[in-house]
Design a protein around this motif. Structure first.
Motif, mmCIF file in Angstrom:
data_model
loop_
_atom_site.group_PDB
_atom_site.id
_atom_site.type_symbol
_atom_site.label_atom_id
_atom_site.label_comp_id
_atom_site.label_asym_id
_atom_site.label_seq_id
_atom_site.Cartn_x
_atom_site.Cartn_y
_atom_site.Cartn_z
ATOM 1 N N HIS A 235 0.917 -1.286 0.097
ATOM 2 C CA HIS A 235 -0.245 0.046 0.162
ATOM 3 C C HIS A 235 0.539 1.355 0.058
ATOM 4 C CE1 HIS A 235 -3.371 -3.113 1.124
ATOM 5 N NE2 HIS A 235 -3.967 -2.096 0.916
ATOM 6 N N TRP A 236 0.523 2.716 -0.714
ATOM 7 C CA TRP A 236 0.978 3.267 -0.587
ATOM 8 C C TRP A 236 0.674 4.713 -0.380
ATOM 9 C CZ3 TRP A 236 0.039 6.865 -4.724
ATOM 10 C CH2 TRP A 236 -0.769 6.393 -5.558
ATOM 11 N N ALA A 237 1.009 6.015 0.157
ATOM 12 C CA ALA A 237 -0.105 7.151 0.454
ATOM 13 C C ALA A 237 0.285 8.252 -1.230
ATOM 14 C CB ALA A 237 0.952 8.049 1.958
ATOM 15 N N LEU A 238 -0.383 8.899 -0.793
ATOM 16 C CA LEU A 238 -1.013 10.424 -1.745
ATOM 17 C C LEU A 238 -0.142 11.190 -0.350
ATOM 18 C CD1 LEU A 238 -3.936 9.526 -3.460
ATOM 19 C CD2 LEU A 238 -1.968 10.165 -4.362
ATOM 20 N N PRO A 239 0.215 12.822 -0.250
ATOM 21 C CA PRO A 239 0.500 13.413 0.060
ATOM 22 C C PRO A 239 -0.080 14.053 1.249
ATOM 23 C CG PRO A 239 0.854 14.139 -2.120
ATOM 24 C CD PRO A 239 -0.080 12.961 -2.220
ATOM 25 N N PRO A 240 -0.003 13.607 2.533
ATOM 26 C CA PRO A 240 -1.014 13.951 3.770
ATOM 27 C C PRO A 240 -1.881 15.602 3.187
ATOM 28 C CG PRO A 240 1.239 13.030 4.291
ATOM 29 C CD PRO A 240 1.075 13.588 3.181
ATOM 30 N N VAL A 241 -2.949 15.815 3.859
ATOM 31 C CA VAL A 241 -3.448 17.395 3.885
ATOM 32 C C VAL A 241 -3.814 18.021 5.062
ATOM 33 C CG1 VAL A 241 -6.017 17.973 2.901
ATOM 34 C CG2 VAL A 241 -4.848 15.884 1.576
ATOM 35 N N TYR A 242 -3.206 19.019 5.053
ATOM 36 C CA TYR A 242 -3.518 19.653 6.095
ATOM 37 C C TYR A 242 -4.828 19.968 6.431
ATOM 38 C CZ TYR A 242 -2.738 23.424 9.746
ATOM 39 O OH TYR A 242 -2.471 24.214 10.931
ATOM 40 N N ARG A 243 -5.068 19.397 7.805
ATOM 41 C CA ARG A 243 -6.226 20.621 7.850
ATOM 42 C C ARG A 243 -6.658 21.893 9.079
ATOM 43 N NH1 ARG A 243 -10.424 17.049 7.523
ATOM 44 N NH2 ARG A 243 -11.495 18.280 6.860
ATOM 45 N N PHE A 244 -7.148 22.973 8.829
ATOM 46 C CA PHE A 244 -7.595 23.428 9.440
ATOM 47 C C PHE A 244 -8.282 24.579 9.197
ATOM 48 C CE2 PHE A 244 -6.241 25.112 5.410
ATOM 49 C CZ PHE A 244 -7.405 25.974 4.869
ATOM 50 N N ASP A 245 -8.678 25.475 10.262
ATOM 51 C CA ASP A 245 -10.380 26.138 10.695
ATOM 52 C C ASP A 245 -11.369 24.790 11.480
ATOM 53 O OD1 ASP A 245 -8.813 28.175 9.757
ATOM 54 O OD2 ASP A 245 -10.343 28.574 7.747
ATOM 55 N N GLN A 246 -10.221 24.031 12.210
ATOM 56 C CA GLN A 246 -11.316 23.256 13.150
ATOM 57 C C GLN A 246 -12.396 24.191 13.821
ATOM 58 O OE1 GLN A 246 -8.645 22.724 12.842
ATOM 59 N NE2 GLN A 246 -7.918 20.779 12.333
ATOM 60 N N ARG A 247 -13.722 23.911 14.059
ATOM 61 C CA ARG A 247 -14.703 24.408 15.164
ATOM 62 C C ARG A 247 -14.962 23.184 16.461
ATOM 63 N NH1 ARG A 247 -19.717 25.012 10.736
ATOM 64 N NH2 ARG A 247 -18.225 27.087 9.663
ATOM 65 N N SER A 248 -14.717 24.293 17.491
ATOM 66 C CA SER A 248 -14.521 24.294 18.551
ATOM 67 C C SER A 248 -13.533 22.605 18.414
ATOM 68 C CB SER A 248 -15.556 23.249 18.929
ATOM 69 O OG SER A 248 -16.865 25.038 19.421
ATOM 70 N N GLY A 249 -12.363 23.097 17.741
ATOM 71 C CA GLY A 249 -11.375 21.130 17.631
ATOM 72 C C GLY A 249 -11.212 20.348 17.005
ATOM 73 N N VAL A 250 -12.643 19.777 16.162
ATOM 74 C CA VAL A 250 -12.843 19.176 15.382
ATOM 75 C C VAL A 250 -12.801 19.539 13.891
ATOM 76 C CG1 VAL A 250 -14.690 17.814 14.862
ATOM 77 C CG2 VAL A 250 -15.149 18.497 16.974
ATOM 78 N N ALA A 251 -12.810 19.383 13.113
ATOM 79 C CA ALA A 251 -12.743 19.487 11.512
ATOM 80 C C ALA A 251 -14.379 19.844 11.237
ATOM 81 C CB ALA A 251 -11.813 19.021 10.902
ATOM 82 N N PRO A 252 -15.273 20.572 10.935
ATOM 83 C CA PRO A 252 -17.073 20.775 10.338
ATOM 84 C C PRO A 252 -16.910 19.147 9.289
ATOM 85 C CG PRO A 252 -16.500 22.909 9.393
ATOM 86 C CD PRO A 252 -14.267 21.933 10.123
ATOM 87 N N TYR A 253 -18.066 19.278 9.661
ATOM 88 C CA TYR A 253 -18.957 18.150 8.452
ATOM 89 C C TYR A 253 -18.944 18.661 6.439
ATOM 90 C CZ TYR A 253 -22.142 15.597 5.754
ATOM 91 O OH TYR A 253 -23.128 14.795 5.364
ATOM 92 N N ASN A 254 -18.130 17.688 6.298
ATOM 93 C CA ASN A 254 -18.337 18.591 4.829
ATOM 94 C C ASN A 254 -19.531 19.257 4.262
ATOM 95 O OD1 ASN A 254 -19.091 16.271 3.790
ATOM 96 N ND2 ASN A 254 -17.663 15.394 2.615
ATOM 97 N N GLY A 255 -20.393 18.888 4.691
ATOM 98 C CA GLY A 255 -21.965 19.326 3.960
ATOM 99 C C GLY A 255 -21.518 20.651 4.592
ATOM 100 N N ASP A 256 -21.568 20.778 5.474
ATOM 101 C CA ASP A 256 -21.768 22.491 6.002
ATOM 102 C C ASP A 256 -20.347 23.285 5.189
ATOM 103 O OD1 ASP A 256 -24.075 21.639 7.255
ATOM 104 O OD2 ASP A 256 -22.212 21.254 9.296
ATOM 105 N N VAL A 257 -19.063 22.946 5.220
ATOM 106 C CA VAL A 257 -18.250 23.703 5.207
ATOM 107 C C VAL A 257 -17.706 22.651 3.731
ATOM 108 C CG1 VAL A 257 -15.802 24.753 5.998
ATOM 109 C CG2 VAL A 257 -18.123 25.312 7.737
ATOM 110 N N PRO A 258 -16.781 23.210 2.859
ATOM 111 C CA PRO A 258 -16.563 21.975 1.685
ATOM 112 C C PRO A 258 -15.011 22.247 2.136
ATOM 113 C CG PRO A 258 -18.168 23.888 0.388
ATOM 114 C CD PRO A 258 -17.961 24.228 2.086
ATOM 115 N N VAL A 259 -14.422 20.936 2.045
ATOM 116 C CA VAL A 259 -13.296 21.069 2.652
ATOM 117 C C VAL A 259 -11.827 21.134 1.852
ATOM 118 C CG1 VAL A 259 -13.734 18.487 3.189
ATOM 119 C CG2 VAL A 259 -12.718 18.628 1.195
ATOM 120 N N THR A 260 -12.054 21.971 0.731
ATOM 121 C CA THR A 260 -11.365 22.869 -0.057
ATOM 122 C C THR A 260 -11.190 24.438 0.542
ATOM 123 O OG1 THR A 260 -13.884 23.359 -1.500
ATOM 124 C CG2 THR A 260 -11.637 21.326 -2.693
ATOM 125 N N ALA A 261 -12.743 24.617 1.477
ATOM 126 C CA ALA A 261 -11.871 25.933 1.829
ATOM 127 C C ALA A 261 -11.213 25.683 3.714
ATOM 128 C CB ALA A 261 -13.434 26.102 3.045
#
Length: 365
Positions: A235-261
């Motif tokens: 198995h092999w990995a694509l480059p990791p994606v950094y997540r930012f702008d969490q809400r109360s420490g949790v990444a928001p649901y992608n139905g509310d905020v597109p992950v591209t944001a």
């Protein structure tokens, strides 16, 4: 080049209750992502079979078949020889009886059922020596290996966990139901509400909160060619994606905020960081342990010492992407990772399609 006819399946079946736990169904049953996949592949020249002769790009259900026995038969009758299972699978799913007749892009149903249990999966990874967030199970009343709500303070202390902590479903989807709690009272309130709602069943996970950087890693099976066209022995990995702008420490649901944001593939120089290298190696090992047959995604966060720990292995990552009208910002996390390697969305899909597999007949059968 002529390609084998492919049909996309979406989640039409209601999710079953498994040992008192439920994975709540996504509205639309991933039909949006299935339609994105089908549209992109057809645009690239892949022979995609659809329920309607002239599917409307703006109508997701024009592009996907339900994952029922009737839907699978309909896909076969329409000419499909490959089923792309863009759905949540489980033991007894109709796909099990179809695996002898079709090539599959997706997981084994039994494997998805087993490894969608986030607590048991993290226990498996920890036992293999991989760095995993500490956690324990919680319910309203004590059960074997499950803490009662009244005893939650002692259970956390026993594992060296302190506030803040995370309360979340055992068979969750995305950030649905995931709550950061800062105190014992907040933990009890959040747990009581989730248990009473019973959306996810009668048990929850309490997990240590990791306050450092959040990354998500997409893992591909050995049969999926890498961007240079070669195939890896593991198995092999694509480059990791950094997540930012969490809400109360949790990444928001992608139905509310597109992950591209709120997500971006890490810069190439960060791939040399020893902590990132170790994280990727751990994720590759985890993918092999769960016998991932198509793309999976593992969420990781750094602790206060900078050690990345795995906390959420997702056997069915979201796979939306651009192409259909109004979908320009719908790159999923795995598509963002692929772009970090110079791939387009459809390049990622074609690599996944190349890893289609067929159920091996039993010896002597």
């Amino acid at each position: 080049m002529k390609t084998a006819p492919v049909a996309l399946l979406y989640q039409a079946l209601p999710p079953p209750l498994i040992a008192g736990l439920r994975k709540d169904a996504k509205p639309g049953g991933y039909s949006d992502g299935g339609a994105d996949i089908a549209f992109a592949l057809r645009t690239a020249g892949v022979n995609v079979v659809t329920p309607t002769a002239l599917p409307d790009p703006s109508k997701a259900l024009d592009w996907v078949f339900p994952d029922t026995a009737e839907g699978i038969r309909g896909a076969g009758a329409a000419g499909a020889t490959v089923l792309w299972a863009n759905t949540v699978l489980f033991e007894g799913h109709p796909l099990e009886t179809a695996m002898a007749d079709f090539e599959i892009v997706g997981q084994l149903p039994a494997a998805m059922q087993a490894f969608d249990d986030k607590f048991e999966t993290n226990q498996l990874l920890a036992e293999a020596g991989l760095p995993v967030a500490r956690s324990f199970l919680l319910s309203g009343t004590a059960k074997e290996n499950v803490c009662a709500l009244a005893d939650v303070e002692d259970a956390g202390a026993l594992r060296g966990m302190s506030f803040p902590m995370i309360v979340k479903p055992v068979r969750g989807r995305g950030s649905q139901g995931v709550t950061l709690v800062e105190s014992l009272g907040a933990l009890r309130d959040a747990a009581t509400t989730l248990i009473a709602a019973a959306t996810f069943g009668d048990m929850l996970m309490v997990e240590e909160f990791l306050g450092g950087d959040e990354m998500t890693v997409t893992l591909m099976p050995p049969a999926s060619p890498r961007p240079d066209g070669s195939r890896a022995p593991t198995h092999w990995a694509l480059p990791p994606v950094y997540r930012f702008d969490q809400r109360s420490g949790v990444a928001p649901y992608n139905g509310d905020v597109p992950v591209t944001a709120n997500s971006i593939a890490i810069a190439p120089e960060r791939l040399l960081d020893p902590s990132i290298v170790a994280m990727i190696d751990s994720c590759v090992s985890a993918a092999a342990l769960v016998d991932a047959r198509t793309a999976i995604r593992i969420d990781c966060r750094a602790d206060r010492h900078g050690l990345f720990k795995l906390f959420d292995l997702n056997m069915k990552p979201n796979m939306t992407g651009p192409g259909r009208p109004g979908r320009e910002d719908q790159d999923c996390l795995s598509a963002i990772a692929a772009r970090g390697k110079g791939w387009s969305y459809v390049d990622l899909l074609q690599s996944m399609l190349a890893a289609k597999w067929r159920l091996e007949p039993l010896e002597g059968a």
